[in-house]
Structures are given as structure tokens and as C-alpha cells.
Design a protein around this motif. Sequence first.
Motif, PDB file in Angstrom:
ATOM      1  N   GLU A  90       0.862  -1.290   0.170  1.00 16.94           N
ATOM      2  CA  GLU A  90      -0.099   0.127  -0.041  1.00 16.94           C
ATOM      3  C   GLU A  90       0.754   1.280  -0.009  1.00 16.94           C
ATOM      4  O   GLU A  90       1.908   1.275   0.631  1.00 16.94           O
ATOM      5  CB  GLU A  90      -0.887   0.038   1.141  1.00 16.94           C
ATOM      6  CG  GLU A  90      -1.818  -1.217   1.381  1.00 16.94           C
ATOM      7  CD  GLU A  90      -3.073  -0.854   0.207  1.00 16.94           C
ATOM      8  OE1 GLU A  90      -3.409   0.396  -0.017  1.00 16.94           O
ATOM      9  OE2 GLU A  90      -3.585  -2.017   0.127  1.00 16.94           O
ATOM     10  N   ASN A  91       0.625   2.202  -0.697  1.00 20.18           N
ATOM     11  CA  ASN A  91       1.168   3.425  -0.791  1.00 20.18           C
ATOM     12  C   ASN A  91       2.744   3.266  -1.428  1.00 20.18           C
ATOM     13  O   ASN A  91       3.609   3.699  -0.715  1.00 20.18           O
ATOM     14  CB  ASN A  91       1.336   4.113   0.447  1.00 20.18           C
ATOM     15  CG  ASN A  91      -0.124   4.885   0.775  1.00 20.18           C
ATOM     16  OD1 ASN A  91      -0.698   5.061   0.079  1.00 20.18           O
ATOM     17  ND2 ASN A  91      -0.294   5.074   2.178  1.00 20.18           N
ATOM     18  N   GLY A  92       2.763   2.492  -2.201  1.00 17.63           N
ATOM     19  CA  GLY A  92       4.098   2.051  -2.905  1.00 17.63           C
ATOM     20  C   GLY A  92       4.920   3.303  -3.614  1.00 17.63           C
ATOM     21  O   GLY A  92       5.956   3.140  -3.855  1.00 17.63           O
ATOM     22  N   HIS A  93       4.142   4.451  -3.702  1.00 19.49           N
ATOM     23  CA  HIS A  93       5.022   5.585  -4.225  1.00 19.49           C
ATOM     24  C   HIS A  93       5.992   6.237  -3.250  1.00 19.49           C
ATOM     25  O   HIS A  93       6.870   6.807  -3.801  1.00 19.49           O
ATOM     26  CB  HIS A  93       3.979   6.388  -4.518  1.00 19.49           C
ATOM     27  CG  HIS A  93       3.053   7.087  -3.356  1.00 19.49           C
ATOM     28  ND1 HIS A  93       2.002   6.535  -2.835  1.00 19.49           N
ATOM     29  CD2 HIS A  93       3.354   8.080  -2.272  1.00 19.49           C
ATOM     30  CE1 HIS A  93       1.519   7.223  -1.818  1.00 19.49           C
ATOM     31  NE2 HIS A  93       2.541   8.081  -1.467  1.00 19.49           N
ATOM     32  N   VAL A  94       5.835   5.619  -2.106  1.00 19.53           N
ATOM     33  CA  VAL A  94       6.785   5.995  -1.128  1.00 19.53           C
ATOM     34  C   VAL A  94       8.264   5.636  -1.407  1.00 19.53           C
ATOM     35  O   VAL A  94       9.147   6.393  -1.105  1.00 19.53           O
ATOM     36  CB  VAL A  94       6.462   5.609   0.319  1.00 19.53           C
ATOM     37  CG1 VAL A  94       7.652   5.872   1.489  1.00 19.53           C
ATOM     38  CG2 VAL A  94       5.040   6.260   0.903  1.00 19.53           C
ATOM     39  N   THR A  95       8.267   4.298  -1.920  1.00 12.30           N
ATOM     40  CA  THR A  95       9.702   3.842  -2.192  1.00 12.30           C
ATOM     41  C   THR A  95       9.598   3.434  -3.767  1.00 12.30           C
ATOM     42  O   THR A  95      10.779   3.125  -4.003  1.00 12.30           O
ATOM     43  CB  THR A  95      10.012   2.645  -1.228  1.00 12.30           C
ATOM     44  OG1 THR A  95       8.960   1.499  -1.662  1.00 12.30           O
ATOM     45  CG2 THR A  95       9.906   2.942   0.262  1.00 12.30           C
ATOM     46  N   GLY A  96       8.646   3.525  -4.538  1.00 16.76           N
ATOM     47  CA  GLY A  96       8.635   3.218  -5.720  1.00 16.76           C
ATOM     48  C   GLY A  96       8.447   1.914  -6.059  1.00 16.76           C
ATOM     49  O   GLY A  96       8.835   1.560  -6.928  1.00 16.76           O
ATOM     50  N   ARG A  97       8.005   0.894  -5.159  1.00 14.01           N
ATOM     51  CA  ARG A  97       7.961  -0.334  -5.533  1.00 14.01           C
ATOM     52  C   ARG A  97       6.475  -0.754  -5.535  1.00 14.01           C
ATOM     53  O   ARG A  97       5.350  -0.185  -5.170  1.00 14.01           O
ATOM     54  CB  ARG A  97       8.480  -1.225  -4.220  1.00 14.01           C
ATOM     55  CG  ARG A  97      10.099  -0.812  -4.026  1.00 14.01           C
ATOM     56  CD  ARG A  97      10.468  -1.749  -2.743  1.00 14.01           C
ATOM     57  NE  ARG A  97       9.884  -1.108  -1.438  1.00 14.01           N
ATOM     58  CZ  ARG A  97      10.166  -1.674  -0.359  1.00 14.01           C
ATOM     59  NH1 ARG A  97      10.842  -2.779  -0.382  1.00 14.01           N
ATOM     60  NH2 ARG A  97       9.630  -1.328   0.837  1.00 14.01           N
TER      61      ARG A  97
END
Length: 223
Positions: A44-51
Motif C-alpha cells: 500500500e502507498n508504494g509511491h513512498v519507495t517506488g515499489r
Amino acid sequence: MQAEQLDFYTRLAHALALQFGRGCEVVVHDLEAADPGHSIVAIENGHVTGRKVGDGPSHVVLEALHADGAPLADRLAYLTKTSDGKILKSSTVFIRDCEGRAVGIFALNFDITMLRAVQSTIAGIVGTEPSAPRDPEPIVRSVADLLDDLIEQSVELVGTPVALMTKDEKVRAIRYLNDTGAFLITKSGPKVCKYFGISKYTLYSYLDEAKNSPADTDASATS
């Protein structure tokens, strides 16, 4: 991981992401995945690490895969760093089966980059445990990046440029790579051989020698 476990931790990840907002990434790794290079089964919220789902393991996941039954302890409230410079407050909790064996990892990565700018007024929120490393640990986007990072760490551990390394220093670097699970990564052997300027036969020889020599006391684990 059992289907019931995956369902529960996927729903828990979604709930925590909604509770704490877009700055909180929640990741579920399956340590029993057929391909260790694709351990993320929910995020969830993979935009934090780009994964995203299907991406590869972190340092902590590699260490768990390489543990061979050794005790694994949860890691709470430590710092990590993304490739684009975000500072995260992270916690890693091992998911276990009925026999206590680690079968997955449930991880929280909260973006505290802006909060650290005013840390003096909100120290209670962004503070880490006294025993946690002071320097943020890197979070990589791909298995290839992870292997590159581990190779760089092995050179830093030895403290000598590769071109000037002696055989013993190369063995020491290879031991570090083995201990951190680098050779679990697909096609890691050829890349390590090319980087250190050694043959495949020499790599196997160094690995045997490394396994039979004392481990470095100053080698640090990363996530």
C-alpha cells in the motif's frame, strides 16, 4: 505463506495505510515465494519507495532467507532511506507459522522527511530506539540495485579499492556477500566475478575459504 495469512495481512496493510495516510507505506513479503527475487505480495502507498507487487527483496528479507533456521528478531523504529532521498521510519515484523518459523514479513515505512525538518518540536513522533543505527539504511527498487549496494558495502568493509585488494581482502568481501545473502540473487555469481576480476572457479574457492574462516565482527546488517 498460507492464503489465510496473506488475506489477513493484505487487509491489515490496507487499513493501516488508510489510517496513517499517503506517507505510510505498508509492505507484505512472502519468504516462501517460489522466486525470492519477487517477494512483495502486497503493498500500500508504494509511491513512498517506488515499489510494487512482484518487486524484489530488501536487505532484511535477504537476511531472513539466508538465516537457515537462525533466530530472527523483529526490528522496530529504525531509519531507512529511499533512492530519491526520502527518510523513512521503518518497522519490520516477521510473520510466523504455527511452529514459529518465519514465513513472511510485514513492514511499515513512514515518510518522515518533512517531519525531521522540525524534529526539535516533534521528537516524540520521529524518534528512533537508542539501539537503532544512526545512519539511514537504503531501500532499493530492484534486485539488481540491491546486489550493487551489497557489493559496495563489501568494498567499504574491506576499505581497499578492488584493483588493490589482496586475495585475503577479496575473501573477506566475498564472505560479507555470502553472509548477507547476496548469492541468493539470480545471476549474482557472474556479476561478483566480473566486479572483483575473478573466475567462477576462484569465486567458489573463495566461498569455501570464507565459510571456514571467522566472520568479521564489524560487518553490519542492512535492510
